[in-house]
Design an enzyme around this catalytic site. Structure first.
Site, PDB file in Angstrom:
ATOM      1  N   GLY A  70       0.816  -1.208   0.000  1.00  0.00           N
ATOM      2  CA  GLY A  70       0.000   0.000   0.000  1.00  0.00           C
ATOM      3  C   GLY A  70       0.855   1.266   0.000  1.00  0.00           C
ATOM      4  O   GLY A  70       0.504   2.257  -0.636  1.00  0.00           O
ATOM      5  N   HIS A 199      -1.645  -7.559   2.386  1.00  0.00           N
ATOM      6  CA  HIS A 199      -1.588  -8.139   3.739  1.00  0.00           C
ATOM      7  C   HIS A 199      -2.698  -7.649   4.652  1.00  0.00           C
ATOM      8  O   HIS A 199      -2.787  -8.072   5.802  1.00  0.00           O
ATOM      9  CB  HIS A 199      -0.199  -7.944   4.372  1.00  0.00           C
ATOM     10  CG  HIS A 199       0.120  -6.553   4.819  1.00  0.00           C
ATOM     11  ND1 HIS A 199       0.104  -6.183   6.132  1.00  0.00           N
ATOM     12  CD2 HIS A 199       0.488  -5.464   4.129  1.00  0.00           C
ATOM     13  CE1 HIS A 199       0.462  -4.902   6.233  1.00  0.00           C
ATOM     14  NE2 HIS A 199       0.695  -4.449   5.020  1.00  0.00           N
ATOM     15  N   CYS A 336       5.288   6.162  18.293  1.00  0.00           N
ATOM     16  CA  CYS A 336       6.433   6.379  19.170  1.00  0.00           C
ATOM     17  C   CYS A 336       7.642   6.607  18.292  1.00  0.00           C
ATOM     18  O   CYS A 336       7.937   5.791  17.434  1.00  0.00           O
ATOM     19  CB  CYS A 336       6.627   5.133  20.009  1.00  0.00           C
ATOM     20  SG  CYS A 336       7.990   5.232  21.129  1.00  0.00           S
TER      21      CYS A 336
HETATM   22  C1  LIG Z   1      -4.685   3.374   5.303  1.00  0.00           C
HETATM   23  C2  LIG Z   1      -3.364   2.756   5.027  1.00  0.00           C
HETATM   24  N1  LIG Z   1      -2.646   3.157   3.973  1.00  0.00           N
HETATM   25  C3  LIG Z   1      -1.461   2.623   3.659  1.00  0.00           C
HETATM   26  C4  LIG Z   1      -0.912   1.638   4.422  1.00  0.00           C
HETATM   27  C5  LIG Z   1       0.410   1.050   4.042  1.00  0.00           C
HETATM   28  O1  LIG Z   1       0.214  -0.204   3.450  1.00  0.00           O
HETATM   29  P1  LIG Z   1       1.418  -1.287   3.407  1.00  0.00           P
HETATM   30  O2  LIG Z   1       1.628  -1.769   4.803  1.00  0.00           O
HETATM   31  O3  LIG Z   1       0.906  -2.360   2.491  1.00  0.00           O
HETATM   32  O4  LIG Z   1       2.608  -0.590   2.850  1.00  0.00           O
HETATM   33  C6  LIG Z   1      -1.601   1.184   5.555  1.00  0.00           C
HETATM   34  C7  LIG Z   1      -1.009   0.172   6.456  1.00  0.00           C
HETATM   35  O5  LIG Z   1      -1.285   0.117   7.620  1.00  0.00           O
HETATM   36  C8  LIG Z   1      -2.868   1.749   5.861  1.00  0.00           C
HETATM   37  O6  LIG Z   1      -3.583   1.353   6.906  1.00  0.00           O
END
Ligand SMILES: Cc1ncc(COP(=O)(O)O)c(C=O)c1O
Length: 390
Positions: A70, A199, A336
């Site tokens: 993501g 994931h 943190c």
């Molecule tokens: C809203 C949102 N965007 C982007 C990400 C990043 O995704 P990735 O962990 O696949 O890089 C996350 C991960 O927690 C997320 O919750």
């Protein structure tokens, strides 16, 4: 008894996906760009997965670019549009974005771009009128998170996207927490770019995807062999991402997307019931303030902060540690850095005090969560609180 309630952080890789990843690694290890039999078999695996992921949002397979996750999908959307311009322009995001959006936005700001961070109400929602008011002559991209990962609030993406379209501005949404959990129909959603992650939907870590509406141009983030190609409406192939694809991981992402589609009609209402059951167990705890929008909300998401009668908050990280000792995995909303506890920027943006913004708690549910888990979690949570409040 061990209970995992951090499905927004990551989901356990499901058995069907593990099996497919293993067999793909063993049998389809070819380079998908190679023209021979081995390569073409791997290329077929990728194309099957592309269709499965596209299907999750009712998109055409050609509009899906596979990424490493993501974060890369978000970065590709922001930087990919920004790099189309030789001069700094104007970008609009919300004040409750994931750091995979807010950090590239900050980087652009350092390069002279103007960035508007739209405020949100106490529930974490952007007001569509504020978006309309913020659009300028030089606004080239709007990016608003679909489902907020820390407080669960869903944004009014159809309305926000419509405003962007009326002003001929590209619209991106980070749907990492939404795709696979709620129906998304890109044909009926005024969105040009949309991020997803494997994931979060029981695929493995290491794959994600960016939907790019046909005709939308992007400058790739990663330059090289252009392995991920996208046919634009003009019929030309546009290189979108370089790097040999992680064939097995992508295959697993496709499988996870397919199964998420199949199960959504039963799983999403089940999660909503469990979510509301957990909220109803916790709601009477003195000083517990639910965060985010309780109705326009991710189906699996429970979040709140805890403030004592004297206004002092209970450090969210202490609660997480105590719950962990009791065998329950939850998360604190606040980040943190270098050992220093910072108030959550998301809760601050929603108008919470510094104290309350240190006391965010998130419990996110998933496929393995049962009613018994929910009931036991609520009991343990109250015991932990009583101990910490003594
Ligand atoms: C809203 C949102 N965007 C982007 C990400 C990043 O995704 P990735 O962990 O696949 O890089 C996350 C991960 O927690 C997320 O919750």
């Amino acid at each position: 008894m061990q209970i995992y309630l951090d499905y927004s952080a990551t989901t356990p890789t499901r058995d069907e996906v593990i099996f497919l990843i293993q067999t793909t690694l063993a049998q389809q290890w070819g380079n998908p760009s190679s023209l021979h039999e081995w390569g073409q078999r791997a290329a077929t695996v990728i194309e099957v997965a592309r269709s499965q992921v596209a299907n999750l949002i009712n998109a055409s397979p050609e509009s899906i670019i596979f990424t490493s996750g993501g974060t890369e999908a978000d970065n590709t959307a922001i930087m990919g549009v920004a790099r189309l311009y030789s001069q700094p322009q104007h970008l609009i995001i919300s004040s409750v974005e994931h750091s995979a959006i807010s950090e590239p936005a900050r980087m652009l700001e350092l390069c002279g771009w103007q960035v508007t961070r739209l405020g949100v109400d106490a529930k974490g929602q952007v007001n569509p009128q504020d978006l309309a008011n913020a659009i300028q002559e030089n606004t080239v991209l709007i990016s608003i998170i679909y489902g907020q990962s820390e407080v669960g609030t869903l944004q009014l993406i159809p309305e926000l996207g419509k405003i962007a379209r009326q002003h001929h501005v590209l619209f991106h949404t980070d749907a990492v927490q939404v795709a696979g959990r709620l129906p998304v129909d890109i044909e009926n959603l005024p969105v040009d770019l949309l991020s997803m992650s494997s994931h979060k939907i029981y695929g493995s870590q290491g794959a994600g995807a960016l939907y790019v509406r046909p005709g939308v141009e992007l400058v790739p983030l990663l330059l090289g062999g252009g392995q991920e190609m996208r046919s634009s409406l003009t019929g030309m192939n546009t290189p979108s991402r370089s790097g040999t694809q992680a064939v097995a991981i992508i295959a697993g992402f496709g499988k996870a997307a397919e199964l998420a589609m199949e199960e959504m009609a039963t799983e999403t209402p089940r999660l909503i019931k469990l979510r509301d059951r957990l909220f109803s167990h916790l709601i009477d705890i003195p000083g517990l303030i639910p965060t985010g929008d309780l109705s326009q909300r991710l189906p699996h998401h429970v979040s709140f902060c805890l403030v004592n009668a004297d206004g002092e908050s209970i450090n969210g990280r202490n609660i997480v540690r105590q719950m962990n000792l009791a065998g329950i995995g939850i998360s604190a909303g606040s980040a943190c850095s270098s050992g220093k506890l910072n108030p959550s920027p998301i809760l601050l943006a929603m108008g919470y005090s510094d104290q309350a913004a240190m006391a965010g708690i998130r419990m996110t549910l998933g496929r393995d969560t049962t009613e018994e888990d929910i009931d036991w979690t609520a009991i343990v949570f109250q015991q932990v609180l009583e101990r910490l409040r003594k």
